[in-house]
Structure formats: C-alpha cells, structure tokens
Motif scaffolding. Structure first.
Motif, PDB file in Angstrom:
ATOM      1  N   SER A 222     -11.591  -7.304  45.945  1.00  0.00           N
ATOM      2  CA  SER A 222     -12.416  -8.072  45.027  1.00  0.00           C
ATOM      3  C   SER A 222     -11.638  -8.343  43.747  1.00  0.00           C
ATOM      4  N   LEU A 223     -11.793  -9.541  43.223  1.00  0.00           N
ATOM      5  CA  LEU A 223     -11.087  -9.914  41.997  1.00  0.00           C
ATOM      6  C   LEU A 223     -11.558  -9.092  40.806  1.00  0.00           C
ATOM      7  N   ARG A 224     -12.696  -8.422  40.932  1.00  0.00           N
ATOM      8  CA  ARG A 224     -13.169  -7.550  39.851  1.00  0.00           C
ATOM      9  C   ARG A 224     -12.164  -6.442  39.561  1.00  0.00           C
ATOM     10  N   GLU A 225     -11.342  -6.077  40.575  1.00  0.00           N
ATOM     11  CA  GLU A 225     -10.364  -5.009  40.383  1.00  0.00           C
ATOM     12  C   GLU A 225      -9.250  -5.419  39.421  1.00  0.00           C
ATOM     13  N   LEU A 226      -9.126  -6.705  39.144  1.00  0.00           N
ATOM     14  CA  LEU A 226      -8.175  -7.122  38.119  1.00  0.00           C
ATOM     15  C   LEU A 226      -8.675  -6.732  36.733  1.00  0.00           C
TER      16      LEU A 226
ATOM     17  N   GLU B 147       2.687  -5.773  40.904  1.00  0.00           N
ATOM     18  CA  GLU B 147       2.153  -5.077  42.078  1.00  0.00           C
ATOM     19  C   GLU B 147       0.627  -5.082  42.086  1.00  0.00           C
ATOM     20  N   THR B 148       0.012  -4.954  40.909  1.00  0.00           N
ATOM     21  CA  THR B 148      -1.453  -4.984  40.847  1.00  0.00           C
ATOM     22  C   THR B 148      -1.983  -6.324  41.329  1.00  0.00           C
ATOM     23  N   LEU B 149      -1.417  -7.411  40.815  1.00  0.00           N
ATOM     24  CA  LEU B 149      -1.845  -8.745  41.223  1.00  0.00           C
ATOM     25  C   LEU B 149      -1.586  -8.980  42.704  1.00  0.00           C
TER      26      LEU B 149
ATOM     27  N   LEU C  35      -5.869  -4.945  34.754  1.00  0.00           N
ATOM     28  CA  LEU C  35      -4.778  -5.571  34.008  1.00  0.00           C
ATOM     29  C   LEU C  35      -4.855  -5.345  32.504  1.00  0.00           C
ATOM     30  N   VAL C  36      -6.076  -5.263  31.956  1.00  0.00           N
ATOM     31  CA  VAL C  36      -6.261  -5.333  30.506  1.00  0.00           C
ATOM     32  C   VAL C  36      -5.584  -4.192  29.778  1.00  0.00           C
ATOM     33  N   THR C  37      -5.527  -3.001  30.381  1.00  0.00           N
ATOM     34  CA  THR C  37      -4.982  -1.834  29.686  1.00  0.00           C
ATOM     35  C   THR C  37      -3.584  -1.462  30.163  1.00  0.00           C
TER      36      THR C  37
ATOM     37  N   PHE D 207      -0.519   1.304  39.614  1.00  0.00           N
ATOM     38  CA  PHE D 207       0.780   1.329  40.277  1.00  0.00           C
ATOM     39  C   PHE D 207       1.803   1.885  39.283  1.00  0.00           C
ATOM     40  N   VAL D 208       2.431   2.996  39.657  1.00  0.00           N
ATOM     41  CA  VAL D 208       3.414   3.635  38.778  1.00  0.00           C
ATOM     42  C   VAL D 208       4.567   4.167  39.618  1.00  0.00           C
TER      43      VAL D 208
END
Length: 669
Positions: free
Chosen positions: A435-439, A424-426, A480-482, A446-447
């Motif tokens: 903005s791709l920075r939000e990745l 969902e994030t992607l 995404l990282v965490t 999203f939960v």
C-alpha cells in the motif's frame, strides 16, 4: 560521424523551436479558443460559492491584493471555474485542509464550509476528456506535443548496462539533465542535445568499445555454454563472448561474422526490427577498420561505437504517422515507453517479442507485463529515477551538505547509505505491491550496519541495505518523511530548519505550493546573548508574529516542529543545547500532535492530497511532458481506483500505463 550527428541534433532543436514560434503566432493572431461543452448551474454558484468567496477570500485574493498571485475576483460565473479546473483543484485542497482562510482571518461556519465544497463537487466535467489529448485545436496556448526525446543520462547508462549485461559505470561521466514539466528530467522539451554533450557520449562509447574489445584480444573467446551466461563470475567476459559469438573461418568471411554478431545487439539497441539499411552503415565501418589492418575484434569497435551514439539508440524515436492527429502508439514504441517508465532502460526480449506479435496492444497482456516488470529487480530504476526526483533528492549530497567541522561523521559511506535507504523504500513498495500508505507510515526501515549504528538501531550484520522491522518505541521512524536523507536535505549546514522541513512536507509530499517570502521580510534573528536562552522553536514563533509571515508559516512551521526530534544528520534526540525539544504542533485544521509518529498519522489522514500529488507526479514522469487539463480525469480515475484497492502501488502504475495519454500521441504536420 560526430559532426553529422551533432548537426542533425542541432537542426532538430531549431525545427522544434520554429514550430513552437509558429504556433505562438497563430494563437496570438487568431485567438484560438475552445468552449466547454458542459454548463454549470449559475444559481448554485450565486447561492453557495460567490458569497463565500466575497466574504472569506477577496480580502486577500482580489484584483487589488492578489496574494500568492491568485485573483479569485475574476470568477464571476461558474463557466470561468470550469475553464480553470486544475487551479481550482489546488484551491479546494487548501480549503479542505482548512488552511484557507488563514488563522486570524474570519472563519466560515461549518454549514458555509460544507455548502462551498458541495457546490464544487457538483460541477460537471466534460465526459470525453479521458479519451482526448491536448492539440492545437483543443487547448488554448498549447505548448507543443511530445517529441521523440533523448534518453536521460540515467536511461542511457542503464541501457548500455542491460544491452551488454555489464555495468560500465558511465553515469558520472555524462552531464546531468535539466528538469521540465512536473519537475522530471524525462520531459522531452528539456532534453536538449549539444555538440559538447555529443562529444561526451562519443567518449563513453569509445571507452565501452575499448573495454569490450581490448587491444590484447586476438582470438575468439570460448563459447557460452547453455545456462552459463547469468552464472559467470566475470560479467565483462560474458558480454565479450556474446558480442563475439561468431568468428571468421569455417565458411564465414569477416564481414559475415561481423553481421551475425551485430544483428542481435542492433535489434536490442534500436528497440525495433532492423533492416538492411540499419546494418549496412555499420558494416561499412567494419570494412573501413579491416582495410586499415585492424584485427577482427578491434575492427568491431567502430560499428559498436556507432550503435552507442546512433540517434536510433540515443533517442526514443516514435515513428511519425502519415496524417496529423491523435494516434495509438504502435507496439514497439509502446514497449519502449513502458520499459523506460518502469525500468529506466530498454525493453527486454519478452517485451520485444510481444511487440513483434502485436499482443502488447491488448489490455490484459499489457497489464500482465506491468506486473512482471514491477517484480523484476530492474524496477529499482523507478525507485531511483522517479522517486528521488519526486522527493527533491536527486542532487542529495552534491549541492549542500552538513558542515564538515560540526559533523565530521557525515562521510561518503553514510551519505550513500541514506540515499540507498530512500531508493530501497520506494522500490520495495512498488516491487511488493504494498500500500502506498507505507511511504508515509511503515513499521520497517532499510539500513545497513553503518546506517543502523547512526540511527541507534541494532546492526543487521550486513554492509548492504536490508529490511529491518521497527519496535513500537521506534515508530518515529518508518516511511519517507523521517528518513536521514530528507532530514539532511531539509537542514542548513549548521542547524535544522523547521521551515525547510515543513515546506518540504507541504510541497513534495502533499503537493501544496508555498509562495516565496514577500520582499523585505527579515531573516530569522539570531539569539541575543544578553537575553534568556530561546529554543529554535521560540525564535520562530516570535518571527511569525509578523502578519506578512503568519499565513504561510502557520502551515509550514507546525509540520517542521514535528520533525525537530531529528538533528541535522537525522539522529533522534530529545534535547538541543540543553533545552528540551518540543516536537508538538497544531495544524490550521485544528489537529494536534505530540511528535513525529503522531504527525505522520495526521499526514495519513490527508492521504487524498498525498495520493493526488503522487499520481500527478508519476503521470508527468511517465509521459515525459507537463500535464494539461485532459490529464486531469486520468488523475481522477486513478484516485478512485486507488481508493477501491487499499492504495496498492500496482494500481497506480496500471492506471497510468492503461490510460489514453500513455498509449497515444499527437502528431502535428
């Protein structure tokens, strides 16, 4: 039918392998080569590059040591550098990040550092490479061209779903595909077709036909009223009514009714105009079933099964031009390339109509379709099939998972919620043109209720995934990282692993390859019960005192330490086994951070590496092949466009779709 289909597919593989063998023989025997048409300044190379390489690089990367299988001593003149630009892009990225020379080695002065980077920035690039494709004549040891490829199992399942408007849940019944160039299953060279696989597709086709046309069906379903189709509470019944829109009687013979029913489905399934020779074999199967006494709806099963295992449906077949060379894709193959890139499914009616009129070949029309398709719910196929493969999460929960005794709370519901969070994030970033920075850094997650409770966040009151804003003291999450799926994936079943996590950030996020450990390196020592208790961080720091380990671990471990606040299941914590967790780190560049939120901000400063890696990965996914030197300028132009547009996700997709390689193919005769 199955035998003919299997033999045809096997013959195709044999021919492609023979072509590759003939090409290899030509290369070996005749030494096909190409010279660069641009020259580099040898004076600048001798002044700014060669002394730097000798002083700071050759001690580890010459023809004697070749650490990381890299020999820089072969670059005695700038022309050799121009011939290896993709490799040098990686080298320069490591130098820019100040990961090379490694800590403990002699370090260049700021003046030496800047002069070396400036020299590389002035190297000429061939002007025509953005309007070229790799061919036998233009690429040394060229590995082949993009062939008409088989649909991946996800693409097949989505295509069946969208063809009928009903999800038959067939994905788990189809064997997984391997990954090829750039690490994606869309690579044509890895999508082999075996007799066993063909049998699986035949089983699936039989089941789909049986669900649509069951034995109990003896009369025509009620016709669909205008506007009713999408509102039906029973999508399977709606699909059945569309398939049997025409019924024998009222002047229609059974064969005529079958033809009228099949025509629209065949056109959608084959993704192109259909002709008499497409329909006649299907109607012959209908005749065969009718002659043996099958009622009309059941007689429709055989042609329906034939459609679903037809090479016209199962393969993305791009018609062969009459002459060898590079050719623009015709409208219908371009429509399929676009839809399978963005939706992992077949083109819809609007795309097919634009292909039929030829308007799809116009830049403005193509760009408008990209925007429409990114806003469509089917773009979830991009988030799921591209995104999860890019992040290395496509097998999440299938290969390894947390120990069931230590972590009994990790059940199938939690696993699926974590997986959906990443998808969902992607998807949201591309659907909303964020903005791709939000990745990397986002102020939302999203939960659903299950995952929110697991994370210690307020429940949103939903069993499905919803977007929830984060407060300032929750900014260790977001991006995404965490995410939980990443934390589980980069842990061992019994404990976390800063090494695995740091390596994941370097390779999957920043695109920086980490070589395997040298032979003979001992594993991380377990805690000595007779010694004072040591944290995992302290044990790792002792482990990397070995010079053979330090070069790579100095890059990986600090990033992994920054994620140690997350346990094996991705829950935030401040202690482990009674010891306070130190999530601070210092990168080879000298940058310091105090925890996951600060570490993500530092990653954001390396957004050029992140965007380069993401662009490279998405281009390889879209093209269905490994990248070569002619694709490098597409990456370069895309990065420039992203820089000018605040990194908007739509720009990345538009640049790829409008690029020369996406809209052209090389045909070999």
């Amino acid at each position: 039918m199955l035998t003919i289909f299997s033999q045809a597919c096997l013959r195709r593989d044999v021919v492609s392998h023979l072509c590759g063998l003939q090409l290899w023989v030509l290369i070996v025997c005749f030494g096909l080569s190409i010279s660069m048409t641009h020259a580099a300044d040898p004076v600048a190379f001798d002044r700014d590059a060669k002394p730097y390489l000798k002083k700071y690089c050759f001690s580890c990367h010459d023809d004697k040591k070749m650490e990381g299988e890299l020999n820089l001593a072969v670059y005695k003149e700038p022309q050799r550098v121009l011939e290896s630009l993709p490799k040098w892009e990686t080298i320069i990225q490591r130098v820019k990040a100040k990961e090379m020379p490694p800590e403990g080695s002699p370090q260049p002065s700021e003046e030496e550092f800047q002069r070396f980077l400036s020299w590389y920035g002035t190297l000429p690039r061939p002007e025509n490479e953005c309007r070229n494709l790799a061919t036998d004549a233009t690429q040394n040891f060229y590995q082949g061209y993009v062939m008409s490829r088989r649909l991946t199992r996800a693409e097949y399942a989505n295509s069946v779903r969208d063809l009928f408007g009903y999800d038959f849940q067939i994905l788990p019944r189809i064997p997984a595909d391997g990954a090829g160039g750039e690490g994606f299953d869309t690579n044509g060279s890895s999508l082999f077709t075996s007799a066993i696989l063909a049998e699986k597709y035949l089983d699936v086709a039989t089941d789909v036909a049986s669900q649509l046309l069951p034995e109990s069906l003896r009369e025509q379903p009620a016709a669909i009223q205008p506007g009713e189709g999408s509102q039906s509470t029973n999508p399977l019944e709606t699909a059945r009514r569309k398939l049997l829109a025409h019924w024998p009687g009222a002047g229609l013979t059974p064969r005529e009714a079958a033809r009228l029913n099949l025509e629209p489905f065949v056109k959608r399934a084959y993704r192109r105009p259909i002709h008499k020779e497409d329909l006649e074999p299907l109607l012959a199967l209908f005749d065969q079933a009718s002659q043996r006494g099958d009622p009309f709806p059941q007689a429709m099963r055989l042609p329906l099964m034939a459609i679903l295992i037809s090479p016209h449906f199962l393969f993305l077949a791009e018609p062969e031009p009459s002459q060898e060379g590079v050719h623009a894709l015709p409208p219908y193959p371009l429509a399929s390339r676009l839809s399978y890139f963005l939706w992992s499914s077949l083109p819809d009616d609007e795309l097919l109509q634009l292909a039929e009129s030829g308007q799809l070949l116009q830049d403005d029309v193509l760009k408008a379709q990209v925007r429409r398709m990114l806003a469509d719910p089917r773009v979830r196929g991009l988030g799921e099939n591209f995104g999860m493969q890019w992040l290395g999460l496509s097998q999440f929960g299938e290969t390894t998972r947390p120990d069931a005794k230590l972590f009994p709370e990790f059940d199938s519901d939690l696993l699926q919620a974590m997986r959906q969070e990443s998808i969902e994030t992607l998807t949201e970033v591309f659907r909303q043109n964020r903005s791709l920075r939000e990745l990397l850094v986002a102020d939302y997650v999203f939960v659903n209720d299950r995952l929110a409770e697991h994370y210690g966040l307020p429940k949103p009151g939903s069993n499905t995934m919803v977007q929830v804003s984060l407060t300032d003291d929750q900014k260790y999450r977001g991006g995404l990282v965490t995410q939980g799926a990443v934390m589980v994936h980069t842990s061992y079943p019994f404990r976390t692993s800063p090494v695995l996590r740091g390596r994941w950030v370097l390779e999957e996020v920043l695109g920086s390859k980490v070589p395997p450990p040298p032979p003979g390196v001992p594993p991380l020592p377990e805690h000595d019960p007779n010694a004072p208790p040591l944290s995992l961080r302290e044990r790792l720091e002792k482990h990397r005192l070995d010079p053979a380990c330090a070069a790579c671990h100095n890059r990986m471990d600090p990033l992994g330490f920054g994620l140690e606040n997350f346990d094996v299941l991705g829950r935030f914590r401040t202690t482990e086994a009674g010891l306070a967790i130190d999530a601070s780190g210092k990168l080879p560049s000298g940058e310091n951070f105090g925890g996951p939120a600060e570490m993500k901000e530092i990653l954001l400063k390396r957004k050029e590496e992140f965007l380069r890696n993401l662009t490279k990965k998405m281009l390889g996914y879209a093209l269905g092949r490994g990248l070569n030197k002619f694709d490098q300028c597409v990456i370069k132009e895309t990065l420039e466009a992203l820089k000018s547009n605040d990194g908007k996700s739509r720009v990345l997709v538009e640049q790829i779709v409008l690029s020369y390689p996406f809209r052209h193919r090389y045909t070999k005769k």
